[in-house]
Design a protein around this motif. Structure first.
Motif, short mmCIF file in Angstrom:
data_model
loop_
_atom_site.label_atom_id
_atom_site.label_comp_id
_atom_site.label_asym_id
_atom_site.label_seq_id
_atom_site.Cartn_x
_atom_site.Cartn_y
_atom_site.Cartn_z
N ARG A 187 0.84 -1.21 0.00
CA ARG A 187 0.00 0.00 0.00
C ARG A 187 0.87 1.25 0.00
O ARG A 187 0.59 2.22 -0.73
CB ARG A 187 -0.92 -0.03 1.22
N LYS A 188 1.91 1.25 0.79
CA LYS A 188 2.79 2.42 0.88
C LYS A 188 3.53 2.65 -0.43
O LYS A 188 3.66 3.80 -0.90
CB LYS A 188 3.79 2.23 2.02
N LEU A 189 3.99 1.57 -1.05
CA LEU A 189 4.69 1.71 -2.32
C LEU A 189 3.75 2.22 -3.41
O LEU A 189 4.13 3.08 -4.22
CB LEU A 189 5.29 0.36 -2.75
N ALA A 190 2.52 1.72 -3.41
CA ALA A 190 1.53 2.18 -4.39
C ALA A 190 1.27 3.68 -4.24
O ALA A 190 1.20 4.42 -5.23
CB ALA A 190 0.23 1.39 -4.24
N GLU A 191 1.16 4.13 -2.99
CA GLU A 191 0.92 5.56 -2.74
C GLU A 191 2.11 6.39 -3.22
O GLU A 191 1.93 7.46 -3.83
CB GLU A 191 0.70 5.79 -1.24
N LYS A 192 3.33 5.93 -2.99
CA LYS A 192 4.51 6.70 -3.36
C LYS A 192 4.67 6.79 -4.87
O LYS A 192 5.13 7.81 -5.40
CB LYS A 192 5.77 6.06 -2.75
N LEU A 193 4.31 5.72 -5.59
CA LEU A 193 4.59 5.65 -7.02
C LEU A 193 3.35 5.81 -7.89
O LEU A 193 3.41 5.64 -9.10
CB LEU A 193 5.31 4.33 -7.35
N GLY A 194 2.22 6.13 -7.27
CA GLY A 194 1.02 6.37 -8.05
C GLY A 194 0.39 5.13 -8.64
O GLY A 194 -0.29 5.19 -9.67
N ALA A 195 0.60 3.99 -8.00
CA ALA A 195 0.02 2.73 -8.46
C ALA A 195 -1.28 2.43 -7.71
O ALA A 195 -1.65 3.15 -6.77
CB ALA A 195 1.02 1.59 -8.26
N THR A 196 -1.96 1.38 -8.11
CA THR A 196 -3.18 0.94 -7.45
C THR A 196 -2.87 -0.24 -6.54
O THR A 196 -2.24 -1.21 -6.97
CB THR A 196 -4.23 0.50 -8.50
N TYR A 197 -3.28 -0.13 -5.27
CA TYR A 197 -3.06 -1.23 -4.32
C TYR A 197 -4.29 -2.14 -4.31
O TYR A 197 -5.42 -1.67 -4.19
CB TYR A 197 -2.80 -0.70 -2.92
N CYS A 198 -4.05 -3.44 -4.41
CA CYS A 198 -5.14 -4.42 -4.52
C CYS A 198 -4.96 -5.54 -3.50
O CYS A 198 -3.84 -5.99 -3.23
CB CYS A 198 -5.19 -5.02 -5.92
N LEU A 199 -6.10 -6.01 -2.97
CA LEU A 199 -6.11 -7.02 -1.91
C LEU A 199 -7.39 -7.85 -2.06
O LEU A 199 -8.44 -7.31 -2.41
CB LEU A 199 -6.10 -6.32 -0.55
N PRO A 200 -7.33 -9.17 -1.79
CA PRO A 200 -8.56 -9.97 -1.83
C PRO A 200 -9.56 -9.48 -0.78
O PRO A 200 -9.20 -9.35 0.41
CB PRO A 200 -8.07 -11.39 -1.51
N LYS A 202 -12.03 -10.81 0.84
CA LYS A 202 -12.36 -11.68 1.96
C LYS A 202 -11.31 -11.61 3.07
O LYS A 202 -11.58 -12.02 4.19
CB LYS A 202 -12.54 -13.12 1.47
N ASP A 203 -10.14 -11.09 2.74
CA ASP A 203 -9.10 -10.85 3.76
C ASP A 203 -9.13 -9.41 4.26
O ASP A 203 -8.33 -9.05 5.12
CB ASP A 203 -7.72 -11.14 3.19
N ALA A 204 -10.02 -8.61 3.71
CA ALA A 204 -9.98 -7.16 3.98
C ALA A 204 -11.18 -6.67 4.78
O ALA A 204 -11.42 -5.47 4.83
CB ALA A 204 -9.90 -6.41 2.65
N ALA A 205 -11.90 -7.58 5.44
CA ALA A 205 -13.12 -7.18 6.15
C ALA A 205 -12.85 -6.16 7.24
O ALA A 205 -13.72 -5.34 7.55
CB ALA A 205 -13.80 -8.42 6.73
N GLU A 206 -11.63 -6.20 7.83
CA GLU A 206 -11.34 -5.31 8.95
C GLU A 206 -10.32 -4.24 8.62
O GLU A 206 -9.83 -3.56 9.53
CB GLU A 206 -10.85 -6.13 10.14
N VAL A 207 -9.99 -4.04 7.35
CA VAL A 207 -8.94 -3.07 7.04
C VAL A 207 -9.47 -1.65 7.19
O VAL A 207 -10.66 -1.39 7.04
CB VAL A 207 -8.37 -3.27 5.62
N HIS A 208 -8.54 -0.75 7.51
CA HIS A 208 -8.87 0.65 7.76
C HIS A 208 -8.33 1.56 6.66
O HIS A 208 -7.85 2.65 6.92
CB HIS A 208 -8.29 1.09 9.12
N PHE A 209 -8.41 1.11 5.43
CA PHE A 209 -7.93 1.91 4.31
C PHE A 209 -8.67 1.49 3.04
O PHE A 209 -9.33 0.44 3.01
CB PHE A 209 -6.41 1.75 4.13
N GLU A 210 -8.53 2.29 2.03
CA GLU A 210 -9.15 1.98 0.75
C GLU A 210 -8.23 1.09 -0.08
O GLU A 210 -7.00 1.21 -0.01
CB GLU A 210 -9.47 3.26 -0.02
N TYR A 211 -8.83 0.22 -0.88
CA TYR A 211 -8.06 -0.68 -1.72
C TYR A 211 -8.96 -1.10 -2.88
O TYR A 211 -10.19 -0.95 -2.83
CB TYR A 211 -7.62 -1.92 -0.93
#
Length: 378
Positions: A187-200, A202-211
């Motif tokens: 996620r941090k690398l995507a933010e620095k380089l203007g990329a899109t961060y992607c995550l499954p 079903k593993d992201a039910a409790e994440v506190h960020f956009e993906y």
């Protein structure tokens, strides 16, 4: 009095190249024995002995008869300080080629070594970043000046330098699953380089960020190459593999060269063991045998190829990997649930960091990750 030239130092990058080149090495690990027994430098031609710093305060008599007369001696400790003292003691005893490893096991744990795996059919290449001190593997796919990184480690500088050197525009940073043994830098690398961060999801039910979610059969276009998502639960409920260019299968922590992924790091071993079996014995069976399996971790130096890379054809693994050859389902469940190594260090804190629930400082992150990889069933 030790002369100014008696003590030399070596970086972990230089030492890693020696290990990956299978050079004969003699190493003294000056950490305490418990730490040494838990986690140490490994290699095909390495001789390593444990000589705790506190045992050598009065001199090297306890180990002098074990030291080679005509070989380089490399001394490592936790952070690089004690190894300098031990190296000085050895030099004072008359040994001339003595090196202290800069940064110690702390630096060894963080080193990333890029290795080219192969070319892509329509131009471009895939690279494996070997985190030799932790057993983590991440990947950079490059085609026609565009790129994607999969299972990024938290140390971003090696990726950024590589991307800049090869003139790559990063499109995506993908994680195969929510990691529990190391902190993701995706996620941090995507933010620095203007990329899109992607995550499954079903593993992201409790994440506190956009993906951006990764679903089964999704396709990610990188230059002239297609990365296809294959839903493959079992290590986590969301675990997703990637088929690249119909040549490579990135299995995350589902399938390793000599083992298979553990299903218990979210406390769901009994629930997820059936998913693990279905992925290994059904979903992967539908894929081509000549796909090169590239996992997110390796367990031991025995899995390393001659060039230092980790990978094996899927068909070969169905012949050689015990985890893929347990016909009885009850026996499979027993094998998976009764042969689990200790939980990774700080695994719950690492999961919460990867969810965005906590933001430890850099030193704390290092402490959380220290130790061996423990993602596999033994």
């Amino acid at each position: 009095m030790v002369t100014a030239t008696a003590i030399k130092t070596i970086t972990v990058k230089e030492l890693a190249r020696k290990v990956l080149n299978h050079e004969d090495l003699f190493i003294i690990d000056a950490r305490n024995t418990d730490d040494f027994d838990d986690w140490k430098i490994e290699g095909k031609n390495i001789e390593i002995i444990n000589a705790p710093y506190f045992d050598l305060l009065e001199g090297i008599d306890p180990i002098q008869d074990k030291l080679p007369k005509n070989k380089e001696i490399y001394v490592i400790c936790a952070k690089g300080g004690s190894s300098e003292f031990v190296a000085e003691q050895i030099a004072e005893a008359g040994f001339t080629n003595v090196y202290s490893v800069e940064g110690g096991m702390k630096a060894w744990s963080e080193h990333l070594e890029p290795i080219k795996i192969g070319n892509l059919k329509n131009g471009g290449a895939i690279y494996q970043f070997v985190r030799i001190g932790k057993g983590c593997l991440s990947y950079l796919i490059e085609s026609n000046g565009e790129g994607a990184i999969i299972d990024t480690n938290r140390m971003l500088e090696p990726y950024e330098s590589f991307i800049k050197e090869h003139h790559i525009h990063l499109n995506y940073a993908l994680d195969t699953h929510l990691h529990a043994d190391h902190i993701s830098g995706g996620r941090k690398l995507a933010e620095k380089l203007g990329a899109t961060y992607c995550l499954p999801p079903k593993d992201a039910a409790e994440v506190h960020f956009e993906y951006d979610p990764i679903h089964d059969k999704d396709e990610f276009i990188i230059g002239n190459t297609i990365i296809k998502a294959v839903y493959s639960p079992g290590h986590t409920i969301g675990s997703t593999s990637f088929v690249i260019d119909d040549q490579y299968l990135l299995t995350g922590d589902i399938l390793f060269i000599d083992s298979m992924g553990r299903p218990d790091l979210a406390g769901k071993a009994e629930d997820w063991v059936g998913d693990l079996r279905n992925t290994l014995y059904s979903r992967y069976k539908e894929l081509a045998d000549d796909l090169l399996v590239l996992p997110a971790h390796y367990m031991s130096i025995k899995e390393m190829n001659e060039d230092g890379s980790i990978g094996e054809k899927l068909g070969e693994l169905y012949q050689k990997n015990h985890g893929l050859n347990i016909a009885d389902e009850h026996e499979f469940r027993k094998t998976v649930t009764e042969n689990l190594p200790p939980q990774p260090n700080s695994y719950q804190e690492i999961r919460e960091t990867n969810m965005g629930k906590m933001t430890p400082d850099e030193e704390k992150q290092r402490e959380m990750e220290i130790g061996p990889n423990r993602c596999a069933v033994r």
